[in-house]
Design an enzyme around this catalytic site. Structure first.
Site, short mmCIF file in Angstrom:
data_model
loop_
_atom_site.label_atom_id
_atom_site.label_comp_id
_atom_site.label_asym_id
_atom_site.label_seq_id
_atom_site.Cartn_x
_atom_site.Cartn_y
_atom_site.Cartn_z
N CYS A 125 0.85 -1.20 0.00
CA CYS A 125 0.00 0.00 0.00
C CYS A 125 0.88 1.24 0.00
CB CYS A 125 -0.93 0.01 1.22
SG CYS A 125 -1.91 1.53 1.26
N THR A 171 -1.15 -0.62 -6.52
CA THR A 171 -1.10 0.57 -7.38
C THR A 171 0.34 1.09 -7.60
OG1 THR A 171 -1.53 1.83 -5.38
CG2 THR A 171 -3.39 1.44 -6.83
C1 LIG Z 1 -9.88 3.18 -4.06
C2 LIG Z 1 -8.90 2.05 -4.00
C3 LIG Z 1 -8.64 1.44 -2.78
C4 LIG Z 1 -7.71 0.39 -2.69
N1 LIG Z 1 -7.47 -0.22 -1.49
C5 LIG Z 1 -6.64 -1.30 -1.43
C6 LIG Z 1 -6.46 -2.01 -0.21
O1 LIG Z 1 -7.06 -1.72 0.83
N2 LIG Z 1 -5.59 -3.06 -0.22
C7 LIG Z 1 -4.92 -3.47 -1.36
O2 LIG Z 1 -4.17 -4.45 -1.31
N3 LIG Z 1 -5.11 -2.81 -2.53
C8 LIG Z 1 -5.94 -1.76 -2.59
N4 LIG Z 1 -6.14 -1.12 -3.79
C9 LIG Z 1 -5.43 -1.59 -5.01
C10 LIG Z 1 -6.30 -2.52 -5.84
O3 LIG Z 1 -6.66 -3.67 -5.11
C11 LIG Z 1 -5.54 -2.95 -7.12
O4 LIG Z 1 -4.37 -3.62 -6.75
C12 LIG Z 1 -5.16 -1.77 -8.00
O5 LIG Z 1 -6.18 -0.79 -8.00
C13 LIG Z 1 -4.86 -2.20 -9.44
O6 LIG Z 1 -5.98 -2.77 -10.06
P1 LIG Z 1 -7.00 -1.93 -11.01
O7 LIG Z 1 -6.16 -1.20 -12.03
O8 LIG Z 1 -7.92 -2.97 -11.58
O9 LIG Z 1 -7.68 -0.98 -10.11
C14 LIG Z 1 -7.05 -0.05 -3.88
C15 LIG Z 1 -7.33 0.57 -5.11
C16 LIG Z 1 -8.24 1.59 -5.18
C17 LIG Z 1 -8.53 2.23 -6.51
#
Ligand SMILES: Cc1cc2nc3c(=O)[nH]c(=O)nc-3n(C[C@H](O)[C@H](O)[C@H](O)COP(=O)(O)O)c2cc1C
Length: 307
Positions: free
Chosen positions: A130, A193
């Site tokens: 994170c 991310t």
């Molecule tokens: C609003 C938001 C909150 C997130 N919270 C977490 C989290 O609590 N724990 C985690 O491992 N990843 C978290 N992520 C990351 C996502 O699980 C994922 O790894 C990342 O967004 C990439 O995938 P995507 O492009 O499909 O969004 C979060 C992402 C977003 C956008």
């Protein structure tokens, strides 16, 4: 409906390769108003910490081209409330429940593992990636020695399969994955991310209080796909692909590059039905093949590329 979409990882069976990613669906309650979540291969919970966390001050989300920046800061009710109020509801859904955990220290991760050992969850996802917190989080994920030390201790006490969710910000991803494999990790999730930022140009200042934030969404897919390909080729570990999936062809690209499952995050905010639609679209478009046979298939075909 799902046989040709089924994927097995160790002792776990997934009806299909579609999981919803941590932090983008909370504990599933809001999304379950749109469709029955048992259609999915699995759900990954919002990351849980030992104590409740309020998260970061606003703004927490900022729109960018082809994605969003977030700085939520792991807002969650803490493990005790999760075990009392959420876990039972989640377990009523007939799918794999994967609990994401995040600690500020090794001992916090270990306490979280102990709390989950005697529950019925399918697996634990270690969030060591994170980017939006001061302690723990990505600091573990980008430093190989701290990560290996943590994971060794976690594997010693965990009764559940452990997935390690990595950060794309680490310097040498393949080296980290080889290190993890060496100490007994079977599954990695690529990725959390990317670090990004935005400027609030009207006010002439950084948009986020913490300056940098996590970037996700369609823009990151080619970047993550490249790592899925490379990690599959160089390590042979089981990979869960996560980054920028918005339609079933994205899912297939990940599978063909070497992912066994995928997690879908940002797309849930654009279209709350996305999980269901991906499962249905995959089913319609994979007729004589099975997902299990397609995992990493593009590696076999790479010599056919005529440049
Ligand atoms: C609003 C938001 C909150 C997130 N919270 C977490 C989290 O609590 N724990 C985690 O491992 N990843 C978290 N992520 C990351 C996502 O699980 C994922 O790894 C990342 O967004 C990439 O995938 P995507 O492009 O499909 O969004 C979060 C992402 C977003 C956008």
């Amino acid at each position: 409906m799902n046989n040709r979409l089924e994927v097995k990882i160790g002792d776990l069976t997934f009806k299909n390769p579609i999981l919803l990613a941590s932090g983008t669906i909370g504990f599933g309650e809001e999304i379950s108003k749109f469709y029955d979540l048992s259609i999915l291969g699995g759900i990954v919970t919002k990351s849980i910490t030992l104590k409740p966390r309020k998260g970061n001050p606003p703004p927490r989300i900022w729109e960018a081209y082809s994605g969003i920046l977030n700085s939520i800061g792991l807002e969650n009710p803490g493990i005790e409330a999760f075990l009392c109020e959420e876990i039972e509801k989640l377990q009523r859904i007939d799918t794999n429940i994967i609990v994401s955990i995040a600690g500020e220290s090794e001992s916090e991760y270990l306490d979280l593992i102990k709390s989950l050992n005697d529950t019925k969850v399918s697996a634990i996802e270690l969030n060591v990636s994170c980017p939006n917190v001061d302690k723990g989080g990505m600091h573990f994920g980008v430093d190989k020695d701290s990560l290996i030390s943590l994971v060794k201790k976690v594997l010693k006490i965990s009764k559940k399969p452990v997935w390690v969710k990595l950060s794309p910000e680490a310097k040498d991803i393949v080296d980290i994955v080889l290190g993890l494999k060496n100490v007994g990790v079977n599954v990695v999730v690529l990725f959390n991310t990317f670090l990004g930022m935005a400027i609030d140009w009207k006010n002439r200042k950084p948009a986020f209080k913490r300056i940098f934030a996590g970037y996700s969404g369609p823009a990151v897919k080619p970047l993550v796909l490249r790592y899925v390909w490379e990690v599959y080729e160089k390590t042979g570990i089981t990979i869960i692909g996560c980054g920028g999936i918005i339609n079933y062809t994205d899912v297939l690209e990940y599978i063909l590059a070497g992912a066994s499952l995928v997690e879908v995050g940002t797309a849930n905010f654009i279209n709350p039905m996305i999980g269901k639609e991906l499962v249905e679209d995959l089913y319609r478009n994979i007729e004589d093949e099975s997902i299990q046979d397609l995992i990493g298939f593009a590696h076999k075909r790479k010599e056919d590329n005529i440049l």
